[in-house]
Design a protein around this motif. Sequence first.
Motif, mmCIF file in Angstrom:
data_model
loop_
_atom_site.group_PDB
_atom_site.id
_atom_site.type_symbol
_atom_site.label_atom_id
_atom_site.label_comp_id
_atom_site.label_asym_id
_atom_site.label_seq_id
_atom_site.Cartn_x
_atom_site.Cartn_y
_atom_site.Cartn_z
ATOM 1 N N SER A 81 6.348 -10.820 8.316
ATOM 2 C CA SER A 81 6.400 -9.430 8.777
ATOM 3 C C SER A 81 6.380 -8.435 7.618
ATOM 4 O O SER A 81 6.039 -7.275 7.802
ATOM 5 C CB SER A 81 7.652 -9.203 9.634
ATOM 6 N N GLU A 82 6.742 -8.899 6.409
ATOM 7 C CA GLU A 82 6.690 -8.028 5.232
ATOM 8 C C GLU A 82 5.380 -8.170 4.461
ATOM 9 O O GLU A 82 5.095 -7.384 3.562
ATOM 10 C CB GLU A 82 7.840 -8.347 4.276
ATOM 11 N N PHE A 114 -0.458 -7.172 7.174
ATOM 12 C CA PHE A 114 -0.711 -5.845 7.725
ATOM 13 C C PHE A 114 -1.934 -5.902 8.634
ATOM 14 O O PHE A 114 -2.845 -6.701 8.429
ATOM 15 C CB PHE A 114 -0.933 -4.824 6.600
ATOM 16 N N GLU A 115 -1.947 -5.032 9.612
ATOM 17 C CA GLU A 115 -3.054 -4.978 10.561
ATOM 18 C C GLU A 115 -3.975 -3.827 10.195
ATOM 19 O O GLU A 115 -3.623 -2.648 10.372
ATOM 20 C CB GLU A 115 -2.508 -4.793 11.986
ATOM 21 N N GLN A 169 -4.629 -1.742 8.042
ATOM 22 C CA GLN A 169 -4.241 -0.861 6.946
ATOM 23 C C GLN A 169 -2.783 -1.089 6.570
ATOM 24 O O GLN A 169 -2.012 -1.633 7.354
ATOM 25 C CB GLN A 169 -4.403 0.618 7.359
ATOM 26 N N PHE A 170 -2.422 -0.649 5.370
ATOM 27 C CA PHE A 170 -1.039 -0.811 4.927
ATOM 28 C C PHE A 170 -0.055 0.007 5.760
ATOM 29 O O PHE A 170 1.136 -0.266 5.760
ATOM 30 C CB PHE A 170 -0.908 -0.425 3.451
ATOM 31 N N SER A 171 -0.535 0.966 6.478
ATOM 32 C CA SER A 171 0.365 1.797 7.253
ATOM 33 C C SER A 171 0.861 1.113 8.519
ATOM 34 O O SER A 171 1.807 1.558 9.131
ATOM 35 C CB SER A 171 -0.330 3.116 7.635
ATOM 36 N N LEU A 176 2.190 -2.467 10.066
ATOM 37 C CA LEU A 176 2.605 -3.855 9.913
ATOM 38 C C LEU A 176 2.074 -4.706 11.043
ATOM 39 O O LEU A 176 2.021 -4.271 12.198
ATOM 40 C CB LEU A 176 4.139 -3.949 9.896
ATOM 41 N N ALA A 177 1.656 -5.916 10.695
ATOM 42 C CA ALA A 177 1.183 -6.835 11.729
ATOM 43 C C ALA A 177 2.363 -7.265 12.580
ATOM 44 O O ALA A 177 3.509 -7.323 12.137
ATOM 45 C CB ALA A 177 0.524 -8.043 11.094
#
Length: 206
Positions: A192-193, A196-197, A199-201, A203-204
Amino acid sequence: MQLQQLIQQRRSVKQFEPNYRLSTAEVTQLLDDAIHAPTSFNLQHWRFVRISDPAMRKEIRAVAWDQVQVTDASELFVIVADVKAWEREPERYWASADTEKRGILLGMIDEFYRGREWIQRDEAIRSGAFAAQNMMLSAKSLGLDSCPMIGFNQEAVAKLINLPADHVIVMMVAVGKAAGDAWPRGGQLPLSELVFENQFSALALV
């Protein structure tokens, strides 16, 4: 051993049995598996310097923070990369392709690398790193252990191995029979850290 087991059980071992020796077949297997790693445009940047001279091992250890695996491991490889592989007879990397495809690929190689020194170096190091990982997984499949190393004076080692000016050292890899357990894992960050989905903005959702 299954691939997932190899990946998760591979550890960086520091203590090796100094009297253990690999067979010629095992050394060949390590190297053959290493060169089946992926590489940009099939340029095969990697080169492997096998340090078999005990005296040279001691010299390298002296410039590698006195790390015992340098002298005690059965095998020590300095993995280097040819930064100029892209322009050094690149046609040989596609000798099996037909004339048309070979011509297209050679043009692409020249366009991608020429004048882009940072890409030349980055891709050479990436290729060498892929090969190192293959070698370490191969070692684990043979019941052996390994240790990737960057803790050494690169300039001093480059001088010892007579490194060509247009090559770079990627890392060293020590291989042998472990004489002790690896340190406990320090702990993996949660996915979770790390994932990313798009973009970095964002979180997946892992």
